[in-house]
Write a protein that holds these residues in place. Structure first.
Motif, PDB file in Angstrom:
ATOM      1  N   GLY A  38       0.823  -1.201   0.000  1.00 12.12           N
ATOM      2  CA  GLY A  38       0.000   0.000   0.000  1.00 12.12           C
ATOM      3  C   GLY A  38       0.858   1.252   0.000  1.00 12.12           C
ATOM      4  N   SER A  39       0.494   2.188   0.864  1.00  6.58           N
ATOM      5  CA  SER A  39       1.197   3.466   0.926  1.00  6.58           C
ATOM      6  C   SER A  39       2.216   3.469   2.057  1.00  6.58           C
ATOM      7  N   VAL A 169      12.249   3.534  -2.700  1.00  7.79           N
ATOM      8  CA  VAL A 169      11.009   3.192  -2.008  1.00  7.79           C
ATOM      9  C   VAL A 169       9.908   3.028  -3.049  1.00  7.79           C
ATOM     10  N   HIS A 170       9.155   1.917  -2.937  1.00  9.95           N
ATOM     11  CA  HIS A 170       8.185   1.557  -3.967  1.00  9.95           C
ATOM     12  C   HIS A 170       6.852   1.177  -3.321  1.00  9.95           C
ATOM     13  N   PRO A 171       5.966   2.165  -3.091  1.00  3.76           N
ATOM     14  CA  PRO A 171       4.624   1.850  -2.583  1.00  3.76           C
ATOM     15  C   PRO A 171       3.787   1.173  -3.663  1.00  3.76           C
ATOM     16  N   ASP A 172       2.631   0.659  -3.258  1.00  2.58           N
ATOM     17  CA  ASP A 172       1.710  -0.010  -4.187  1.00  2.58           C
ATOM     18  C   ASP A 172       2.409  -1.108  -4.986  1.00  2.58           C
ATOM     19  N   THR A 173       3.276  -1.823  -4.309  1.00  2.00           N
ATOM     20  CA  THR A 173       4.047  -2.896  -4.932  1.00  2.00           C
ATOM     21  C   THR A 173       3.877  -4.146  -4.080  1.00  2.00           C
ATOM     22  N   GLN A 174       2.957  -4.993  -4.484  1.00  2.00           N
ATOM     23  CA  GLN A 174       2.582  -6.148  -3.673  1.00  2.00           C
ATOM     24  C   GLN A 174       3.506  -7.328  -3.940  1.00  2.00           C
ATOM     25  N   VAL A 175       3.989  -7.938  -2.873  1.00  2.00           N
ATOM     26  CA  VAL A 175       4.824  -9.131  -2.992  1.00  2.00           C
ATOM     27  C   VAL A 175       3.922 -10.335  -3.216  1.00  2.00           C
ATOM     28  N   THR A 176       4.228 -11.097  -4.274  1.00  2.00           N
ATOM     29  CA  THR A 176       3.424 -12.279  -4.599  1.00  2.00           C
ATOM     30  C   THR A 176       4.206 -13.575  -4.464  1.00  2.00           C
ATOM     31  N   GLY A 177       5.517 -13.491  -4.281  1.00  2.00           N
ATOM     32  CA  GLY A 177       6.309 -14.703  -4.135  1.00  2.00           C
ATOM     33  C   GLY A 177       7.782 -14.376  -4.028  1.00  2.00           C
TER      34      GLY A 177
END
Length: 394
Positions: A38-39, A169-177
């Motif tokens: 998220g943020s 820094v990288h917001p809105d970057t979801q870890v998927t694996g």
């Protein structure tokens, strides 16, 4: 900003703990990338009071971490204190009954032996510290080391300082694996691409268990919901962070049901923050007016003038809770390449900088300032975190 292809360290989580990990790792010379689903400070760090406390901790590993963190907040980070509104306001724990005061005195004695500055105060003396406090209190304990910061500012500025040392820094970057080579974690897979790295720091807060599970590790980090009420601005009416002695018991409790205990403190802007509540309801964000009613009644019992004060708003959030009430800090021997910095429950702001410094030392192969064994992820022996289906997509 485009994701880097390769860095030395990826920190998952841009709250206060993740920001501190990024700051100290970057200061140690590592190339760091911070990713968050998220943020910046969008999770627990945006829904708390910013406490830096020693008063609510029993002598032991967590208190040692709190003392170490205090040395950093007040030491090498002191020059930045104005950025996150560091306020050394002191804490006052009060007892309504003589029996409770006797129990508080025993706790204070153990804390004093551990190096904490604490002064027992009898009932009549309390008015000198807090003139508007209920005069019928049996006594209390004063902790001058207790402090407070604005938590979102702390996270944002620690990340800004880290960026000044080449971190990204990288917001809105979801870890998927995760990627692996020979069983070792070698990269982080996100919805925006993959980052190759030598080390991954799981600082995902309440989602820490889910992130660990993606890497094949088990850490039982669970969400514990809490509310905060905010009053209209007032003249300075509450000088310290003031809370009832039973708050310490609630912090240490593993009860899943609702627990409330009065916590009252003023802010520089004149508003008063009122807590506290704890309950395990998963990630249920629904509003429960009964919780606020209980908090209000107990706060008025501490400070009767609050009966005539308007509440402007309230907010709730989730604390990352571990069953043994200790955070998870350090390398995961079961999953090489993965470090943890999560599970701090309601103490994460205060403990964030100590955690970050310990992680940075461990990443560099040095000797951390504290023994990490009490915080080791392997202590749970593979217990499942028990997250909801939603958490699996952290």
């Amino acid at each position: 900003m485009e994701l880097p292809r390769t860095v030395d360290v990826v920190v998952i989580g841009a709250g206060a703990v993740g920001a501190a990990c990024a700051y100290f790792a970057a200061r140690a010379g590592f190339r760091v990338a911070v990713v968050d689903r998220g943020s910046i400070a969008g999770g627990t760090s945006s829904a708390c009071e910013g406490n830096i406390l020693v008063s609510d901790k029993e002598a032991g590993p967590e208190l040692g971490l709190a003392q170490y963190s205090q040395s950093l907040w007040r030491g090498e980070l002191a020059e930045f204190g104005h950025l996150w509104e560091f306020e050394s306001k002191g804490g006052l724990v009060v007892s309504a009954k003589p029996a409770t005061q006797a129990k508080l005195a025993r706790l204070a004695g153990r804390q004093r032996e551990a190096g904490i500055d604490v002064e027992l105060v009898d009932g009549p003396e309390l008015v000198g510290l807090e003139p508007h406090l209920n005069p019928n209190m049996a006594g209390g304990a004063y902790y001058p080391q207790d402090a407070q910061v604005q938590p979102m500012l702390a996270a944002a500025h620690l990340l800004r300082l880290a960026r000044g040392m080449r971190a990204t820094v990288h917001p809105d970057t979801q870890v998927t694996g995760f990627t692996r080579t020979g069983g070792k974690v070698t990269g982080v897979v996100t919805g925006r691409g993959t980052i190759s790295t030598d080390a991954v720091v799981n600082a995902a807060g309440t989602w820490g268990g889910a992130v660990a599970e993606l890497a094949g590790a088990k850490v039982p980090v669970l969400p514990r919901k809490g509310y905060v009420m905010v009053t209209e601005p007032l003249p300075a009416m509450v000088r310290h962070k003031v809370y009832a002695a039973e708050y310490v018991d609630n912090v240490a409790s593993s009860d899943a049901g609702l627990q409330t205990s009065p916590v009252v403190e003023g802010t520089n802007g004149g508003t008063i923050l009122i807590g506290s509540s704890r309950e395990r309801v998963g990630f249920d964000k629904s509003f429960n007016p009964r919780v606020l009613a209980e908090m209000a009644v107990k706060a008025i019992a501490l400070f009767p003038f609050l009966a005539d004060v308007k509440a402007l708003r309230s907010y709730s959030g989730f604390r990352p809770y571990c069953p043994d009430h200790l955070p998870v800090i350090g390398p995961d021997r079961r999953t090489p390449g993965l470090w943890h910095a999560c599970g701090h429950e309601g103490a994460g702001i205060g403990l964030s900088v100590g955690t970050g410094a310990l992680i940075a030392a461990s990443l560099g192969g040095g000797e951390p300032a504290l023994d990490l064994a009490p915080f080791a992820p392997e202590r749970f022996n593979g217990q499942a975190p028990g997250h909801t289906t939603e958490a699996a997509h952290a």
